[in-house]
Design an enzyme around this catalytic site. Structure first.
Site, mmCIF file in Angstrom:
data_model
loop_
_atom_site.group_PDB
_atom_site.id
_atom_site.type_symbol
_atom_site.label_atom_id
_atom_site.label_comp_id
_atom_site.label_asym_id
_atom_site.label_seq_id
_atom_site.Cartn_x
_atom_site.Cartn_y
_atom_site.Cartn_z
ATOM 1 N N ASP A 138 7.711 9.320 16.134
ATOM 2 C CA ASP A 138 8.339 8.092 15.631
ATOM 3 C C ASP A 138 9.298 8.389 14.490
ATOM 4 O O ASP A 138 9.967 7.481 13.993
ATOM 5 C CB ASP A 138 7.274 7.076 15.186
ATOM 6 C CG ASP A 138 6.358 7.629 14.103
ATOM 7 O OD1 ASP A 138 5.684 8.642 14.381
ATOM 8 O OD2 ASP A 138 6.300 7.069 13.001
ATOM 9 N N ARG A 173 7.359 -1.164 7.241
ATOM 10 C CA ARG A 173 7.922 -1.515 5.927
ATOM 11 C C ARG A 173 9.454 -1.470 5.962
ATOM 12 O O ARG A 173 10.089 -1.205 4.947
ATOM 13 C CB ARG A 173 7.359 -0.596 4.842
ATOM 14 C CG ARG A 173 7.571 0.892 5.051
ATOM 15 C CD ARG A 173 7.174 1.670 3.813
ATOM 16 N NE ARG A 173 7.279 3.112 4.020
ATOM 17 C CZ ARG A 173 6.234 3.904 4.224
ATOM 18 N NH1 ARG A 173 5.021 3.399 4.253
ATOM 19 N NH2 ARG A 173 6.399 5.205 4.399
#
Length: 535
Positions: free
Chosen positions: A284, A103
């Protein structure tokens, strides 16, 4: 508006050859080109003046329609190609495979005052990495990210930044607590800014796929772009081109890993200093530059609880609890070491870095805690004094921010006043039993004795303590109040909190109402106590 976009990331790294915006596994590429989704009725809610200045832009620029359109994704600047980054990651201790910018869409780079900044929209639509999601974000999480990014900067915590917060004008369906009750919410977009958005997972994905060629290309780019001081060209007087083409040796890879480790250690020690809990420390979500990145279900400690996590997903195992954060960075560094190993093929140097991190972690934490209690010198028994303090803080619910801020008022000449000075930090005074009082009084006696052996003056001690112990932090209930108002169309509190948090160490008497414990109504309220990863 004068923007001269740069493209160092995309011009030096391999692109996904497929231009179709479909969910897929992307191989041998560091990014995929993708266009932001058009928004129906964007509205700018707030812009950071400090970040505008860093980018060489003005407040007048921010008032232009072009600014709104660019930073909500409705206009793609000429000669730019927005993209989403490919990376993988370990989530809650397990390898999750390809993740990527699901996103987030990177727009371009701006260079100003010898600093390169990457500008990225969060919530601007789907990408090849969106998996089953829509790539959008909602107002509540966007407010939290926008305010916290800039607040952390002013606290002195290494962090990504935020330029702007805007409504998209679209509705976004979200299940806030993942309990089967989705509702439509206001969509929003944050423009995030950073010298780099590379994460540990950016390197892990190529190692996991045995793609050593792309791994080497990415690591070499990272060193030559962001860690130039580690890289000694065989031809120091050569051209930029020769610098780019010079091979990096194995020792430089190890030195790179060492600096990544120390930068992330510095970052997490700052988190512990101010009471910040990230909530989702997956690989991440750890920056290769040691910056706080990805503000999801974060929170500040209210009561001093090392076992607290703000993340509902982590409520059972509490892997990412406040007290474990330095150890989680260490675990994540192990995963990064495994990713870098194919370039070095020798474990000794990497293992030495990891061993040094463990040593430095203890030393840096102790040094930080000494600063929080105003000690300017070191004594062997300081660790015992600090451990006893942390034990006392857990005897009854005690507000971390208020406790350390008020502790600066302690005078070692009158140690019996200690409890009175910290009284305001107790959530319920009736829980402070005689046994608790006795334990605290013993600690204050030890603390007073230690302060009297410290050469610094009482005035200097207080100034030093107030420079590391913030008076104002973005407590979850404060952010939630701003969110509640914003959902009703009132955005004033966003600006009020933004300006309050620009001076977190200043007294700011007119804002004293924010120097307060979490109100009881917020103890179990969604958004104030626990949060989900829903955005």
């Amino acid at each position: 508006m004068n923007i001269n976009p740069k493209h160092t990331f995309t011009s030096n790294l391999p692109a996904d050859p497929i231009l179709e915006n479909t969910r897929r596994q992307v191989t041998k590429a560091c990014y995929s080109y993708v266009k932001p989704k058009q928004t129906s009725n964007p509205k700018l809610l707030h812009v950071s003046p400090e970040m505008l200045k860093e980018l060489g832009l003005s407040e007048n620029d921010a008032k232009r329609k072009q600014f709104l359109n660019i930073f909500t994704g409705n206009t793609v600047l000429e000669n730019t190609n927005p993209y989403a980054m490919c990376y993988g990651g370990h989530q809650f201790g397990h390898w999750a495979g390809q993740l990527g910018d699901g996103r987030a869409i990177n727009l371009f780079e701006i260079e100003h005052n010898n600093q390169n900044w990457k500008l990225q929209l969060k919530g601007a639509g789907e990408t090849p990495y969106s998996r089953t999601a829509d790539g959008l974000a909602v107002l509540r999480s966007s407010i939290r990210e926008y305010l916290c990014s800039e607040a952390m900067h002013h606290l002195g915590v290494p962090t990504t930044r935020a330029l702007s917060l805007a409504l998209s004008g679209d509705q976004v369906l979200r299940d806030v607590m993942y309990n089967g009750n989705p509702e439509y919410e206001k969509g929003a977009i944050v423009c995030r800014v950073s010298p780099s958005f590379l994460r540990f997972g950016s390197f892990e994905i190529f190692a996991a796929r045995n793609d050593t060629e792309t791994l080497k290309t990415l690591v070499d780019y990272t060193i030559k772009t962001h860690f130039k001081h580690l890289f000694t060209s065989s031809d120091p007087g050569g051209t930029e081109e020769s610098f780019r083409e010079t091979e990096i040796n194995k020792q430089t890879y190890v030195s790179f890993f060492n600096e990544v480790a120390l930068r992330n250690l510095d970052m997490v020690i700052h988190w512990q200093r101010v009471g910040f809990t990230h909530g989702v420390m997956n690989t991440d979500n750890l920056s290769i530059l040691g910056l706080t990145i990805d503000y999801g279900p974060y929170g500040w400690l209210e009561g001093y609880e090392p076992g607290w996590t703000p993340n509902t997903t982590d409520s059972q195992h509490k892997r990412y609890r406040f007290g474990a954060q330095p150890d989680i960075v260490h675990w994540n560094l192990y995963q990064l070491a495994n990713a870098l190993y194919p370039l070095i093929e020798e474990a000794e140097g990497l293992e030495a870095v990891l061993a040094n991190y463990a040593i430095q972690k203890e030393a840096k934490y102790l040094q930080m805690m000494r600063s929080k209690i105003g000690l300017s010198t070191e004594e062997p028994k300081d660790a015992n004094l600090i451990q006893e303090l942390e034990d006392c803080l857990q005897l009854t619910e005690t507000d971390m921010t208020i406790f350390f801020r008020n502790l600066a008022n302690f005078d070692s000449a009158t140690p019996t006043n200690g409890l009175q000075i910290i009284r305001e930090s107790f959530y319920e005074i009736k829980t402070v039993t005689e046994a608790v009082k006795n334990r605290w009084n013993l600690w204050f006696d030890s603390y007073a004795d230690r302060l009297q052996r410290d050469p610094i003056s009482a005035k200097a001690k207080k100034e030093n303590m107030n420079s590391v112990n913030p008076k104002y932090v973005l407590r979850n209930y404060m952010a939630q109040l701003a969110i509640d108002d914003a959902n009703k169309g009132d955005y004033k509190l966003i600006d009020d909190l933004f300006n309050l948090l620009k001076q977190p160490y200043a007294e700011q008497p007119k804002h004293e109402k924010w120097f307060a414990k979490r109100p009881e109504w917020a103890r179990h309220k969604v958004g104030c106590s626990m949060l989900s990863c829903s955005s």
